[in-house]
Design an enzyme around this catalytic site. Structure first.
Site, PDB file in Angstrom:
ATOM      1  N   LYS A 206       3.203   5.410 -53.142  1.00 55.80           N
ATOM      2  CA  LYS A 206       2.360   6.601 -53.040  1.00 55.80           C
ATOM      3  C   LYS A 206       2.670   7.595 -54.161  1.00 55.80           C
ATOM      4  O   LYS A 206       1.770   8.258 -54.682  1.00 55.80           O
ATOM      5  CB  LYS A 206       2.554   7.246 -51.668  1.00 55.80           C
ATOM      6  N   GLY A 308      -1.929   6.499 -38.261  1.00 54.53           N
ATOM      7  CA  GLY A 308      -2.722   6.452 -37.044  1.00 54.53           C
ATOM      8  C   GLY A 308      -4.090   5.881 -37.332  1.00 54.53           C
ATOM      9  O   GLY A 308      -4.695   6.177 -38.358  1.00 54.53           O
TER      10      GLY A 308
END
Length: 450
Positions: A206, A308
């Protein structure tokens, strides 16, 4: 494109994120069509096993194991399979047909982004990846678009929810790393093999993506310095808390000018001390946050759920709507800018501060000996805390012969002034080898000064 013609959407993968994307596409079809200007038609969902049990009840006729055939009949392809293969080949196939691609695949973007962006540019397609970095948090588009006219100086990011959950438990509950990891696994925050998270690999990928966008420079993931949290102890957490800090695993991307005047960028991942008053210190649980410092805009904070299914689906659908609108209204695909082409500097070139926890023999002149080591490396002491300690445990764990009697010693918690990473790292090694010291029990950098 005729606005009455449906935009055909293929979905690759039906895991926790993919199944939520499919559900929302079906349930919110009318609202999404109104936003786009044309219906979004989910033509199929490619999976390895069409009969596998899913978290979401979806029409069985949508499932197929023929991903290539599904891609060839689509206008936009959403890739949520993860990993490099076969995802890379399937995305390349989609782009070769002129289809736009939406992905959440951080590993693929970090490793092969430039190649895929170039392919998209050549055919006039678009590859977007908002969900690849921080789940539901919109950070890619703000960096690429909203701050395109500004100069980003520094990014500090908590971009891995698993490690943030673990470190937060250690800080607020006093759990050991092992206990916090067990709880994270039980609650679904950590995978059965947590190496990618606690080893810093996920955050490393990332960081490569964030640095590439923010500094308009191709940043290969292998040039991002990486350290995980596996060596973090409760002692370090408690010492940090006593000194007014919180330990966080940070992805740090910044512009750096070296001592000889070379401007470059640094991208790195490691656990660091963050001032308790800094906004990142209050990021709890499995949440993510990205703190951006820009020349004109100043300090910006992006905060929210870093993972999520339904949360990440939000970011995927944002990219989908953007791509669909482009196909309705026309116009070129969004490209990635690497015009700056700055060098990626070695981590030794950065300037930072250390907190060093050092166990020493309690004898006359020890502090003077330690101070000389600091002087030898051109590093000055900012803070010093000394505490007496029973050194019997240290002796038992050091490999030195034990007499069975406790040796009186002391623990020094030393905060340094700013210096280069190269000097600070060499200093820590010299302290560990010095005859006055028993062992270095903790070294953490200090980042995010207010």
């Amino acid at each position: 494109m005729n606005q009455n013609r449906p935009i055909r959407v293929a979905l690759l993968g039906a895991g926790s994120v993919g199944s939520q994307v499919a559900r929302i596409l079906i349930e919110n079809a009318d609202e999404l069509a109104a936003r786009v200007g044309a219906p979004l038609l989910l033509t199929g969902i490619a999976v390895r096993n069409v009969d596998a049990k899913r978290d979401v009840d979806l029409p069985k006729e949508l499932f197929t194991d023929d991903a290539e055939r599904l891609i060839l009949g689509s206008d936009i392809v959403i890739e949520l399979m993860g990993g490099i293969d076969p995802a890379k080949g399937l995305i390349s196939l989609a782009l070769s047909t002129g289809a736009d691609v939406v992905t959440a695949n951080k590993a693929l973007v970090a490793a092969h982004g430039p190649e895929l962006f170039d392919q998209a540019r050549r055919v006039g397609a678009q590859l977007t990846y908002e969900a690849a970095v921080a789940g539901a948090i919109p950070i890619i588009r703000p960096l690429r678009d909203s701050l395109a006219g500004d100069r980003v100086e520094r990014i500090l990011g908590i971009v891995n929810g698993t490690t943030n959950f673990i470190l937060d438990r250690m800080h607020t509950r006093g759990d050991s790393l092992e206990e916090a990891l067990r709880i994270a696994t039980d609650l679904g925050y950590a995978e059965a093999d947590p190496t990618a998270d606690i080893g810093g690999y996920d955050a490393q990928q990332k960081a490569a993506i964030l640095a590439s966008i923010a500094f308009h420079t191709e940043v290969p993931v292998e040039l991002v310095h990486r350290e995980g949290i596996t060596e973090i102890t409760i002692e370090q957490i408690e010492r940090a808390k006593a000194a007014g800090f919180v330990v966080k695993l940070l992805a740090i991307c910044e512009r750096v000018t070296t001592a000889d005047g070379v401007e470059g960028i640094s991208a790195r991942v490691y656990p660091a001390l963050v001032d308790a008053q800094h906004p990142l210190a209050s990021v709890h649980g499995g949440n993510n946050a990205v703190f951006v410092q820009a020349q004109a805009a100043g300090d910006l904070m992006f905060y929210g759920a870093g993972a999520g299914g339904v949360e990440t689906a939000s970011a995927v659908l944002g990219d989908l709507v953007s791509s669909a609108r482009r196909r309705v209204n026309g116009g070129p695909g969004l490209g990635e800018s690497t015009h700056a082409d700055l060098p990626v500097l070695d981590v030794g070139e950065i300037t930072t501060r250390y907190q060093i926890i050092l166990e020493v023999h309690d004898r006359p002149g020890v502090l003077a000996e330690i101070a000389k080591v600091f002087s030898d490396f051109g590093v000055s002491v900012s803070t010093l805390e000394q505490r007496s300690a029973d050194m019997s445990d240290a002796t038992a764990g050091s490999g030195a012969p034990s007499t069975g009697e406790a040796e009186q010693g002391a623990t020094l918690v030393i905060g340094t002034h700013s210096a280069t990473e190269r000097a600070l790292s060499a200093l820590a090694e010299a302290l560990a080898a010095h005859e006055a010291s028993r062992r270095v029990t903790g070294v953490l950098r200090v980042e995010g000064a207010l």
